[in-house]
Structure formats: structure tokens, C-alpha cells
Scaffold this motif. Structure first.
Motif, PDB file in Angstrom:
ATOM      1  N   GLY A   1      -3.691   6.543  -8.855  1.00 33.65           N
ATOM      2  CA  GLY A   1      -4.743   7.523  -8.631  1.00 33.65           C
ATOM      3  C   GLY A   1      -5.569   7.228  -7.397  1.00 33.65           C
ATOM      4  N   VAL A   2      -5.855   5.941  -7.163  1.00 30.71           N
ATOM      5  CA  VAL A   2      -6.614   5.544  -5.975  1.00 30.71           C
ATOM      6  C   VAL A   2      -5.817   5.858  -4.713  1.00 30.71           C
ATOM      7  CG1 VAL A   2      -7.746   3.631  -4.780  1.00 30.71           C
ATOM      8  CG2 VAL A   2      -7.773   3.732  -7.278  1.00 30.71           C
ATOM      9  N   LEU A   3      -4.548   5.503  -4.729  1.00 29.57           N
ATOM     10  CA  LEU A   3      -3.708   5.723  -3.544  1.00 29.57           C
ATOM     11  C   LEU A   3      -3.502   7.215  -3.290  1.00 29.57           C
ATOM     12  CD1 LEU A   3      -1.047   2.900  -4.029  1.00 29.57           C
ATOM     13  CD2 LEU A   3      -2.980   2.937  -2.448  1.00 29.57           C
TER      14      LEU A   3
ATOM     15  N   GLY B   1       0.792  -1.223   0.000  1.00 24.84           N
ATOM     16  CA  GLY B   1       0.000   0.000   0.000  1.00 24.84           C
ATOM     17  C   GLY B   1       0.821   1.268   0.000  1.00 24.84           C
ATOM     18  N   ILE B   2       2.021   1.236  -0.594  1.00 25.43           N
ATOM     19  CA  ILE B   2       2.905   2.408  -0.637  1.00 25.43           C
ATOM     20  C   ILE B   2       2.834   3.027  -2.028  1.00 25.43           C
ATOM     21  CG2 ILE B   2       5.269   3.246  -0.348  1.00 25.43           C
ATOM     22  CD1 ILE B   2       5.801   0.777   1.400  1.00 25.43           C
ATOM     23  N   GLY B   3       2.143   4.131  -2.157  1.00 25.35           N
ATOM     24  CA  GLY B   3       2.007   4.799  -3.447  1.00 25.35           C
ATOM     25  C   GLY B   3       3.067   5.846  -3.669  1.00 25.35           C
ATOM     26  N   ASP B   4       4.319   5.465  -3.575  1.00 21.48           N
ATOM     27  CA  ASP B   4       5.446   6.396  -3.662  1.00 21.48           C
ATOM     28  C   ASP B   4       6.130   6.234  -5.013  1.00 21.48           C
ATOM     29  OD1 ASP B   4       7.600   8.027  -3.340  1.00 21.48           O
ATOM     30  OD2 ASP B   4       8.502   6.924  -1.684  1.00 21.48           O
ATOM     31  N   THR B   5       6.048   7.254  -5.867  1.00 23.10           N
ATOM     32  CA  THR B   5       6.661   7.180  -7.183  1.00 23.10           C
ATOM     33  C   THR B   5       8.171   7.015  -7.085  1.00 23.10           C
ATOM     34  OG1 THR B   5       4.910   8.613  -8.031  1.00 23.10           O
ATOM     35  CG2 THR B   5       6.857   8.337  -9.407  1.00 23.10           C
ATOM     36  N   SER B   6       8.794   7.650  -6.107  1.00 23.50           N
ATOM     37  CA  SER B   6      10.250   7.528  -5.948  1.00 23.50           C
ATOM     38  C   SER B   6      10.643   6.087  -5.652  1.00 23.50           C
ATOM     39  CB  SER B   6      10.741   8.448  -4.828  1.00 23.50           C
ATOM     40  OG  SER B   6      10.465   9.799  -5.131  1.00 23.50           O
TER      41      SER B   6
ATOM     42  N   GLY C   1      -6.035   2.861 -14.240  1.00 25.52           N
ATOM     43  CA  GLY C   1      -5.163   3.463 -13.237  1.00 25.52           C
ATOM     44  C   GLY C   1      -5.921   4.014 -12.042  1.00 25.52           C
ATOM     45  N   TYR C   2      -7.268   4.065 -12.148  1.00 26.71           N
ATOM     46  CA  TYR C   2      -8.085   4.600 -11.061  1.00 26.71           C
ATOM     47  C   TYR C   2      -9.118   3.589 -10.560  1.00 26.71           C
ATOM     48  CZ  TYR C   2      -6.163   9.031 -12.616  1.00 26.71           C
ATOM     49  OH  TYR C   2      -5.299  10.054 -12.957  1.00 26.71           O
ATOM     50  N   ILE C   3      -8.934   2.338 -10.886  1.00 28.57           N
ATOM     51  CA  ILE C   3      -9.897   1.316 -10.494  1.00 28.57           C
ATOM     52  C   ILE C   3      -9.342   0.378  -9.430  1.00 28.57           C
ATOM     53  CG2 ILE C   3     -11.104  -0.763 -11.306  1.00 28.57           C
ATOM     54  CD1 ILE C   3     -11.741   0.706 -13.881  1.00 28.57           C
TER      55      ILE C   3
END
Length: 512
Positions: A445-447, A44-49, A437-439
Motif C-alpha cells: 500500500g505504501v509503495l 523498492g520494487i512494488g510489482d505484484t508480478s 500492510g500500510y505502515i
């Protein structure tokens, strides 16, 4: 050409050889996909880096399986990272980021909330109107992630106060983000889908309406029906719902119209956004929506010298702040809007490099040969393969633009073999990228929206943990995303909107 004509088999153009054959050229991307699933889906880590590190690890591991000199492998990575598509996307994102943050600084979202409150919208209709407003914002600013964050922070608590179901409301916000990501001329997915398929953005956007609006009509109807069925009772704290908002923010509809109108006319995307940016800055200053320092400010810790002198001048004083106890920095919407895309820029450059490795190593050619021989034997099957293939990649790679760039070479090659027009290919590519990407719960997008949502209990005394919408429960309610995928599956099966290369020529791609 006949739907039953089969193109010639692709030639092997491998430049890099791998131990284990052409399939090993997909190893860097495969490692990245697994990394993305573990990081975003399981942890559950939505970190782009964090995803940047995953792509770097994939590229390093892939190098260990290269036959011969590793220099060729490194050169291929650089060849991918220096492609025009990467440079075009990077520049466009920087402009789009500045524009998005500037109209948000001017209170555009606040204006939308005020309009809903003034119209006395109840819980039953609030999700449907949220979908419309979120779609409007996302279409204007070109970032679904920014829309998800802004609307979850501002509109979501207002809807909860009115009695709207939190899960349905979050789904409506994400659906609006899907609409804008798919249709906005300044959206990163729109830019990438057009450039990778050799199509101009203005033409792509104009050709996309017939798909997006069909899905939007069904989605809107679904939110009206579901809103009535799932509506609850209003909370007894309604005075807090409209605090700090007003109608003037709606003036930025003009900024959005300028960008969309200029881009659809075929002007360069940088020119279109620049005009919109100048209009938004002027509106902020003339109407008092935001001070100059909200858009650009130089913060200095020096109480003497040039900084202090400039701070005392009428014009420069609005842009220079002297704060001895703070940190010297540059701030404002122009700064933060551009800076916010830096991790995504690095990630996308690396993914383009990894995709080039797979192409040069023969991985894409191997997949294409198998699909052409066993699946995509007609135009109808080829387009269906494009839709399903794009959906599968976007279901695993959490950043929709990254997923789009990873699959774009395959869409282009397969489409060209069946003489499918670049506009059509771009639309197939972008629709699934924007939707999925949002589902899924691990989608970026959700995160992004959920990260803003979990801050609400600290911002509002009345907002409890029970009011949070679980990302794992929202996927059935992202109606526009599902309808958009369905529209393109039906379009592939029926030929609705199908164009071949001779049917319509793209404008000069440099004009994107």
C-alpha cells in the motif's frame, strides 16, 4: 471452557515428507518471504508480478526436498489452489474492482476534494479530513491500494498547496486506506478473513465496528493535534488545487451505501456489489458524471465492416470506437477494474498452494505444537499469539492479502483449539493484516501510493521533488494502523469483545 484449560495436542496429519523434517515444508513460503523483502524492502520494487515469480521459485525449490514421488507434492499444491476460499476471493475481487473503478470514473474523489475546498479547510485540519474522506472511499470501494493511489494523485497535491505537512498527509491517506481495508465488506482482506475462519462477511463487518471505531477516534484526534503542530504556510498557487472538480461526484455516496447496507444485511457479497455497480453506472449516465465509453468501450482499428456500422448507431456508437492509428482493445472501468486484480489473483492462488504444502507437510502442526506447549497456554495468550504472529507475517510479506492467506490456517487452527468464535478470529486476522500492510516502507500500500506521488512533479509545474514524502519517514504517522494493532492487543489481554463458538453462530458461509 476455562482460560487455563489446555487443548489436546494436535495429531500429525502430514501427507508430504521432506528431507530435513516437517520444518522444510515451510521452505516455499520462506523463500517467498525473503524474495518479497529483497524486492520490495531493499530494491523498492512494488510489482505484484515480480512476487508471483518469487512464489513460483519457492514452490520449485521446495519440490527438490520432497521424499518419494513428487506427484503428491504437486497434488497438494493443486488442492490448495482449488480451495473454496481462493475461488471466493477471486470472484469477489473481480466484482469489487469493477465497482471501484466505476465510481472513480464518476468523479467520487473529485467530489470529496470539492467538499474540502468549499468548506475552506486549512492546513491544520486537512490531514484529519483527508483521513475521514480516504476512510470513506476505501470503505466503499474495498481497496486500500486504490484509495492510496487515488488520494495521493488528487488530494495530496491539494493538501500540499494548503500548507499541510507532506509526510503527515501521506500518513493520513494510508490510515484511511487501513480503515477501509479493515471494515469494507467488499475488501479483499475482509473477504479472506471471513471465509478462512468460516464466518459470513455481513456478520464479520457488523462485529468489527467496535474495534475499528475505537482506533479511528484516537487516530482522528491524533491527526487534529499533529496537523496543528506541523502545519505550514499555503503556497501561492491555490487556484490549481480545485481545477476540474465538482460536487456531483458525491452522488456516489449512494452507491457506497447500497453496497455496505446490502452486505451487512447478510446478502451475498456478489449480489451486494452488483447492486452497487448498477447504481453507480446509472448515476454516471443520468447525472452525466461519465460517458458510457468510460465504463465500457470496444476500440477497433477497422474503418469498415461491423465496427464502423455499430459506431454509427445511436446506442452502440457510445460503446464502439474506430481508431485506425490505435490498438484494438477493450477498455473502460469494468474492464480495467477487473483486469487490475489479475496479478494479485495469480499470486494469491500460488500462496494458498504453498500454505497447503506447509500444512500437508506438517509445518503448521509443528509450529502449533510448540506454541501450544510454550506460549499459547491460555485463551489470553492464544489471542496474543494470533495478534503478534499475524503482525510478524505482515511485516515481511508486502501484499497484505497474500500475508493474510499465508497465516489464516494457523489462526483458524489455534482459535478452534481454544473454542474461539470465527468472528473474533476473523477480526484478529484482518486488523493486523490491514494495518501493517500500510505502515512499513516496503508494504504494498505504501509503495502504491508513493508510485503515484513521484508522478506529481511531472503533472504540476509547482510541485517539486522536495515536496515528496519519503516512505521510510511516514511509518510513525499511520496512526489508525498503529491504534488498530493496539486495540487488538488490549482486546486479547482484557477479553474485550471475546466470543466463544457457542456464543454466536455464523450465517451460512456461502452467503459471503
Amino acid at each position: 471452557m476455562s482460560e487455563h484449560d489446555l487443548p489436546d495436542e494436535p495429531a500429525d496429519t502430514s501427507r508430504v515428507e521432506f528431507y530435513g523434517g516437517r520444518g522444510l515444508s515451510a521452505l516455499p513460503l520462506a523463500i517467498f518471504i525473503v524474495w518479497a523483502i529483497v524486492q520490495s524492502g531493499l530494491l523498492g520494487i512494488g510489482d505484484t508480478s515480480g512476487l508471483v515469480i518469487g512464489m513460483l521459485v519457492g514452490l520449485i525449490v521446495g519440490m527438490l526436498f520432497v521424499k518419494g514421488n513428487w506427484k503428491t507434492y504437486a497434488d497438494v499444491i493443486f488442492d490448495g489452489m482449488t480451495q473454496r476460499v481462493a475461488a471466493t476471493a477471486v470472484v469477489a475481487w473481480l466484482w469489487a474492482g469493477m465497482f471501484a473503478d466505476t465510481i472513480q470514473a464518476g468523479g467520487f474523489v473529485d467530489g470529496l476534494v470539492w467538499a474540502a475546498a468549499a468548506a475552506d479547510v486549512g492546513a491544520a485540519l486537512f490531514p484529519a479530513l483527508t483521513f475521514i474522506f480516504a476512510a470513506l472511499l476505501a470503505t466503499g470501494i474495498g481497496t486500500g491500494y486504490g484509495t492510496a493511489v487515488a488520494f495521493t494523485s488528487l488530494v495530496f497535491p491539494a493538501g500540499v498547496l494548503l500548507g499541510a505537512d507532506p509526510v503527515l498527509l501521506f500518513g493520513a491517506i494510508l490510515s484511511g486506506a487501513v480503515f477501509g481495508d479493515n471494515l469494507a465488506p467488499v475488501s479483499d482482506t475482509t473477504i479472506v478473513s471471513a471465509v478462512t475462519q468460516d464466518a459470513d462477511i455481513g456478520g464479520v463487518v457488523a462485529s468489527r465496528f467496535k474495534y475499528a471505531l475505537v482506533a479511528a477516534i484516537f487516530a482522528l484526534a491524533s491527526y487534529v493535534v499533529a496537523g496543528q503542530a506541523m502545519a505550514g504556510e499555503p503556497l501561492d498557487v491555490g487556484a490549481q488545487a480545485t481545477s476540474g472538480v465538482g460536487p456531483l461526484g458525491l452522488a456516489h455516496l449512494l452507491s457506497i451505501v447500497v453496497v455496505i447496507g446490502t452486505a451487512v444485511q447478510g446478502r451475498h457479497i456478489i449480489e451486494a456489489i452488483s447492486w452497487g455497480l448498477m447504481v453507480s453506472i446509472a448515476l454516471n449516465l443520468v447525472l452525466g458524471l461519465a460517458p458510457a465509453s468510460a465504463m465500457l468501450v470496444f476500440r477497433s482499428t477497422s474503418e469498415s465492416g461491423i465496427a464502423a456500422a455499430l459506431n454509427g448507431l445511436p446506442v452502440f456508437g457510445a460503446l464502439v470506437e474506430v481508431a485506425p492509428d490505435a490498438t484494438s482493445t477493450v477498455g473502460g472501468s469494468l474492464y480495467t477494474g477487473a483486469l487490475g486484480f489479475f496479478p494479485l489473483i495469480v499470486l494469491v492462488l500460488l500462496i494458498v498452494g504453498a500454505a497447503e504444502v506447509m500444512r500437508a507437510g506438517g509445518g503448521f502442526a509443528a509450529i502449533e505444537e510448540w506454541l501450544l506447549a510454550n506460549v499459547a497456554t491460555t485463551v489470553r495468550r492464544a489471542e496474543t499469539t494470533m495478534v503478534i504472529g499475524t503482525a510478524l507475517v505482515n511485516a515481511t510479506i508486502t501484499i497484505n492479502t497474500a500475508a493474510e492467506i499465508a497465516i489464516a490456517p494457523f489462526i483458524r487452527t489455534l482459535g478452534e483449539r481454544f473454542n474461539i468464535n470465527g468472528y473474533r478470529r476473523a477480526n484478529i486476522l484482518d486488523a493486523n493484516t490491514s494495518a501493517l500492510g500500510y505502515i512499513f516502507p516496503w508494504g504494498g500500500g505504501v509503495l502504491a501510493g508513493y508510485a503515484a506521488m513521484v508522478q506529481l512533479p511531472q503533472q504540476f509545474d509547482w510541485f517539486t521533488e522536495a515536496m515528496l514524502a519519503n516512505p521510510a519517514a511516514v511509518w510513525p504517522y499511520v496512526f489508525h494502523g498503529w491504534f488498530l494493532v493496539a486495540v487488538f492487543l488490549l482486546a486479547a489481554w482484557t477479553g474485550y469483545g471475546l466470543e466463544y463458538v457457542p456464543d454466536r453462530q455464523s450465517e451460512e458461509v456461502a452467503r459471503v
